[in-house]
Design a protein around this motif. Structure first.
Motif, PDB file in Angstrom:
ATOM      1  N   THR A 131       0.845  -1.203   0.000  1.00  0.00           N
ATOM      2  CA  THR A 131       0.000   0.000   0.000  1.00  0.00           C
ATOM      3  C   THR A 131       0.875   1.246   0.000  1.00  0.00           C
ATOM      4  N   MET A 310      -9.695  -3.697  -5.959  1.00  0.00           N
ATOM      5  CA  MET A 310     -10.166  -2.710  -4.986  1.00  0.00           C
ATOM      6  C   MET A 310     -11.407  -3.178  -4.233  1.00  0.00           C
ATOM      7  N   ARG A 314      -9.473  -6.609  -1.739  1.00  0.00           N
ATOM      8  CA  ARG A 314      -9.184  -5.862  -0.510  1.00  0.00           C
ATOM      9  C   ARG A 314     -10.211  -6.129   0.597  1.00  0.00           C
ATOM     10  N   PRO A 340      -4.552   2.694  -1.073  1.00  0.00           N
ATOM     11  CA  PRO A 340      -3.895   3.282  -2.246  1.00  0.00           C
ATOM     12  C   PRO A 340      -2.456   2.794  -2.382  1.00  0.00           C
ATOM     13  N   THR A 374      -3.268   1.165 -11.579  1.00  0.00           N
ATOM     14  CA  THR A 374      -3.703   0.821 -10.219  1.00  0.00           C
ATOM     15  C   THR A 374      -3.456   1.978  -9.263  1.00  0.00           C
ATOM     16  N   THR A 378      -6.594   3.861  -7.487  1.00  0.00           N
ATOM     17  CA  THR A 378      -6.733   3.755  -6.030  1.00  0.00           C
ATOM     18  C   THR A 378      -6.563   5.110  -5.351  1.00  0.00           C
ATOM     19  N   GLN A 382      -9.926   6.255  -3.819  1.00  0.00           N
ATOM     20  CA  GLN A 382      -9.890   6.059  -2.375  1.00  0.00           C
ATOM     21  C   GLN A 382      -9.292   7.259  -1.652  1.00  0.00           C
TER      22      GLN A 382
END
Length: 634
Positions: A131, A310, A314, A340, A374, A378, A382
């Motif tokens: 992350t 996502m 997750r 993220p 990605t 993210t 997010q």
């Protein structure tokens, strides 16, 4: 000469763009990575075509490696081991079981939806298991979530970065050498983690020993010695076993951070500034080197791959890894939403793209494009909505309850009792044993020690409390204590009783510390009033109709020194009243009232008022018995 100038120009552009992105993000209260990616793409070949990272050649790999080492060291330095103890089971699961879940789920999504070969799909999944503290830490500073959730997110981001990077190297070795035995891959992963952890632990201990014993070295030079030592440990680990340097930097940071160094604040600040600089330059350079056409060439399958990562992988990861934790569904939902990706995924993907291309293996550019897709999705989805989601789920730390009060005097004991009667946690700190005994006699949690000791503040629970209030008899001491609380724990609300003075008004923390109650209130005087029963505790609710008149009347009494506003009840929350608070209709104000005229208190408590008192009577006054040994409590 021209080549060296070109490299200098590229670095200057990257630094200016990166710091500008940080400033804009700080102003708009948004994650900085959003603007770093945007600026990098705009300056790159697909935008204004003024930034060309390839000019740096092998220097780019050096910048990536050394900057990543500083970033992970700073993350380890900021890890709170005591807080991690509260979520150690969940954190351990996220770093181990969670890594496996993301690896398998991401690879299946990339293979079945993105139509990547299994080898390339596993390589992509190994890159996005991380992350990243470079995204999580600034995000948490902006949205201020619940302490337990924030600790788990930051701990996962810091610890999983080296694990993910090493895992990616193991998978890359498997791809490049096709016939690698799975057990050999697992043993290689374990060996890298062990070597890196051992070197980091030993090096961190040596750095801590030096910090405590080498008094002849100035504080500024100590910071540079730590930087040199950090890069030395990283290089030593890399020489011992490739890609074990990241683990060494994290462990060194954790060991040094837990050593209780006297100059720890200066070290954290120095490393934090280096991290901001490193993240800014790296993201700009890597984003500038990205081809937008390669992202669009991935097709819809890759978009669905990221969406599955996502919204399926997750949540499944969080659900399994926190199944036996004490986290509630709101906290778990937020953890499922926020993951993220950051600089480690971007930098390692860029390096892997080069390695695959050099070996003549197709998929290097696609891997890099998918990893950046990605990151973009993210972060945009997010990162930009994390604050709204935290408020919607009611896990923002600004909604935290409880109070830590420094100073056990009659006025502070009164406030503590009001919070306690409300059902909120209360901790009090004082160096006077007699005052502490008086507080303990009222069933309050008391710590007989100095509030300058961060260990005491931690034991008092300030990390999870919503309010810090310093109200000893010394205003300057109160302000210093409030500064300490802001620097070490950053609670949502920090208040202190302190006089107006130039030192306080020019402090770097002036926007985080509020003056409590009102204009310079004499604590000693009001304590005498309470001890001699010359006060009444009352409440008044500010109505919509007569709001202006009520507010004006209350302010007049405050300026006359006859009334002290203590607490404000708003939207079912109890808050200590700041001096600059803008009252609103519907607020319920709890105040302490004093008047030297002998008959005033009798009239306010129910006696027939004289005509001359009509304009002085507070609207909607509700008398509340004062908590003390002689009067019944609320």
């Amino acid at each position: 000469m021209e080549a060296s100038f070109e490299i200098t120009l590229q670095m200057v552009i990257a630094v200016i763009a990166g710091i500008s992105a940080q400033v804009i993000a700080e102003y708009l209260k948004l994650p900085s990575i959003v603007f770093l990616l945007l600026f990098g793409i705009l300056l790159g070949s697909d935008g204004m075509n003024v930034l060309h990272p390839q000019v740096l050649g092998a220097g780019l790999e050096v910048i990536v490696a050394l900057s990543t080492a500083v970033i992970l060291f700073e993350g380890g330095l900021n890890l709170e081991l005591r807080e991690l103890g509260k979520v150690s089971g969940s954190l351990r699961n996220l770093v181990t079981v969670g890594t496996l879940i993301t690896l398998l789920g991401g690879s299946m999504a990339a293979h079945w939806l993105g139509e990547f070969p299994w080898a390339i799909a596993f390589l992509y999944a190994s890159l996005v298991v991380v992350t990243g503290p470079t995204v999580i830490s600034p995000l948490l500073r902006t949205i201020k979530v619940d302490r337990q959730v924030g600790t788990l997110l930051e701990g996962e981001a810091v610890l999983i970065d080296p694990v993910g990077a090493i895992l990616a190297v193991v998978v890359l070795d498997t791809v490049l050498n096709g016939e690698t035995d799975p057990w050999m891959a697992i043993s290689g992963l374990t060996l890298r983690l062990g070597i890196g952890g051992s070197i980091g632990a030993a090096g961190g201990w040596c750095l801590a020993f030096m910090f405590k014993r080498a008094h002849f070295i100035s504080d500024e030079l100590k910071n540079l010695v730590v930087l040199a030592g950090l890069w030395g440990l990283f290089t030593l680990a890399q020489l011992s076993r490739s890609e074990s340097g990241l683990m060494a930097t994290v462990v060194a940071g954790v060991v040094l951070g837990s050593a209780s160094l006297p100059e720890e604040r200066l070290l954290r600040r120095f490393k934090g500034q280096l991290t901001i600089l490193g993240v800014s330059v790296l993201f700009i350079l890597l984003a500038a080197d990205l081809s937008i056409a390669s992202i669009f060439a991935l097709g819809w399958g890759s978009l669905f791959t990221v969406l599955v990562l996502m919204f399926v992988v997750r949540p499944l990861n969080i659900g399994i890894c926190t199944i036996n934790s004490d986290l509630n569904w709101r906290q778990k939902l937020f953890l499922s939403w926020v993951a993220p990706r950051g600089i480690v995924a971007a930098s390692v993907a860029s390096l892997f793209s080069i390695f695959l291309t050099e070996r003549g293996i197709n998929g290097g550019d696609s891997i890099k494009a998918l990893v950046f897709l990605t990151i973009i999705m993210t972060v945009a989805c997010q990162g930009l909505t994390a604050g709204w989601v935290a408020n919607w789920l009611q896990i923002s730390s600004t909604q935290a309850t409880g109070v830590v009060i420094v100073g056990c005097n009659p006025l502070s004991l009164l406030i503590a009792r009001l919070f306690q009667e409300r059902g909120e946690a209360v901790s009090m700190i004082d160096t006077d044993p007699v005052a502490c005994q008086q507080a303990q006699a009222q069933n309050l949690k008391v710590f007989s020690s100095s509030a300058l000791d961060t260990t005491v503040l931690e034991e008092a629970g300030l990390a999870s409390m919503g309010t810090f209030l310093a109200m000893t008899n010394n205003g300057e001491v109160n302000y210093v204590l409030a500064q300490r609380a802001v620097e070490e724990f950053q609670p949502p609300r920090v208040l202190a009783v302190f006089p107006r003075n130039p030192q306080a008004s020019t402090s770097i923390n002036r926007n985080r510390i509020d003056r409590a109650f009102g204009s310079d209130i004499p604590i000693k005087t009001w304590n005498e009033y309470i001890n001699s029963d010359r006060v009444k505790l009352g409440t008044t609710t500010l109505s919509e109709a007569g709001f202006a008149l009520q507010q004006a009347h209350l302010q007049a009494l405050i300026w006359a020194g006859e009334l002290v506003p203590l607490l404000l009840e708003r939207e079912d929350r109890l808050l200590v009243v700041p001096a600059t608070e803008q009252w609103q209709p519907g607020d319920r104000l709890i105040y302490l009232l004093h008047d030297p005229r002998p008959n005033l208190l009798k009239r306010l408590s129910g006696a027939t008022p004289a005509k001359r008192l009509a304009l002085e009577k507070l609207p909607e006054v509700e008398e509340i018995p004062l908590p003390s040994q002689n009067v019944s409590t609320i």
